[in-house]
Scaffold this active site. Structure first.
Site, PDB file in Angstrom:
ATOM      1  N   LYS A 164      -9.791   1.875  -2.651  1.00  0.00           N
ATOM      2  CA  LYS A 164     -10.060   1.399  -1.284  1.00  0.00           C
ATOM      3  C   LYS A 164     -11.483   1.773  -0.873  1.00  0.00           C
ATOM      4  CE  LYS A 164      -7.628   1.459   3.193  1.00  0.00           C
ATOM      5  NZ  LYS A 164      -6.415   2.024   3.832  1.00  0.00           N
ATOM      6  N   GLU A 188       0.844  -1.197   0.000  1.00  0.00           N
ATOM      7  CA  GLU A 188       0.000   0.000   0.000  1.00  0.00           C
ATOM      8  C   GLU A 188       0.879   1.247   0.000  1.00  0.00           C
ATOM      9  OE1 GLU A 188      -3.835   1.783   2.465  1.00  0.00           O
ATOM     10  OE2 GLU A 188      -2.431   0.497   3.540  1.00  0.00           O
ATOM     11  N   CYS A 214      -5.824  -3.022   2.501  1.00  0.00           N
ATOM     12  CA  CYS A 214      -5.612  -2.794   3.931  1.00  0.00           C
ATOM     13  C   CYS A 214      -6.883  -2.949   4.783  1.00  0.00           C
ATOM     14  CB  CYS A 214      -4.961  -1.428   4.141  1.00  0.00           C
ATOM     15  SG  CYS A 214      -4.173  -1.240   5.756  1.00  0.00           S
TER      16      CYS A 214
END
Length: 293
Positions: free
Chosen positions: A127, A48, A169
């Protein structure tokens, strides 16, 4: 059962230390990715925010414009670097994530780009769950101060191998997204992620193994390397878990590459031994994927 993974696959997770110089970060990613390709990896994953430091204060400075696609080299040096790395490595490349600016809406996103061995863009994931947490006395972090959430779940087809589910994440804490990807036939769930020294020791390995055993798929989590001189201290420990939730390989906190060999026999054997895919009670609870068993 049709093969989820059409042929064996060597996976590489590249754990990078990324500093303030984007050009150096991109060059470092190339060096490590080519090292992984030379070792036989045909799917390479970066962390990331691999092209920049991680933090809300950095996102606007390092953000690149990706749309309309393909962007120019001036709009997105990272896009073109990733494309060329994939082509040079002759491997599929999950380009971790980079800060993205949508020039039309002026919104920022945390975005992952996936390239084929020919260097073509084959997938994009913004995301979807923003990292807004407040653990008193430990850590407070609010991505939503700068970022907007993406609005799509992402499953990408690698034609020679099969499908992968891609999230970033904090997305891993929401099992519905993982379940949907798995029910749509993904053999692997990939999470570029930058957990910290509070949440990492508690939940990093646990979440990877949980998503693996819940769905009987492989799970890969790729972290930045830990840099205690930076403003955000990543946990590291990039790892691959198999469909039985065994950790096949795991990094420590420094830079490096970890490898894992994935095969369909492991997927099939796990599902035959513990046949949850034929035992679900969708008469009692909904199938969040909308797929038919």
């Amino acid at each position: 059962m049709a093969s989820l993974l059409k042929k064996p696959l060597k996976l590489a997770l590249v754990q990078l230390a990324s500093g303030a110089d984007k050009t150096v970060n991109l060059s470092n990613a190339r060096t490590k990715a080519l090292e992984a390709a030379k070792a036989g990896a045909s799917l390479i994953v970066l962390p990331e925010c691999f092209n920049s430091p991680y933090g809300t204060s950095y996102f606007p400075k390092y953000a690149e414009t990706l749309l309309p696609s393909p962007p120019t080299k001036e709009q997105s040096p990272s896009f073109h670097s990733l494309s060329s790395i994939a082509a040079e490595a002759k491997a599929y490349l999950v380009g971790g994530s980079i800060p993205e600016l949508d020039a039309t809406t002026k919104k920022y996103y945390n975005t992952s780009l996936v390239f084929s061995p020919s260097g073509s863009l084959i997938g994009t994931h913004r995301k979807t769950h923003l990292f807004d947490i407040d653990i008193p006395g430990k850590i407070t972090f609010k991505e939503s101060e700068v970022l907007s959430p993406g609005n799509q779940l992402t499953v990408i087809d690698l034609p020679e191998y099969g499908k992968i589910g891609l999230s970033i994440c904090y997305d891993i804490r929401f099992p519905e997204a993982a379940m949907i990807a798995a029910r749509k036939g993904a053999f692997l769930l990939v999470y570029p992620g930058a957990f910290n020294l509070t949440t990492g020791p508690l939940h990093w390995s646990l979440l990877a193994r949980a998503r693996a055993v819940d769905n009987q798929v492989y799970v890969a989590m790729c972290s930045p390397a830990r840099d205690m001189s930076s403003t955000y201290h990543a946990y590291g420990h990039s790892l691959v878990a198999n469909p039985s939730a065994q950790v096949l390989s795991e990094a420590e906190e420094s830079e490096g590459v970890v490898y894992a060999d994935l095969d369909n026999e492991t997927l099939e054997g796990t599902r035959k031994g513990i046949p949850i895919y034929t035992q679900r009670r969708f008469d009692l609870y909904p199938d969040v994927s909308g797929e038919k068993a």
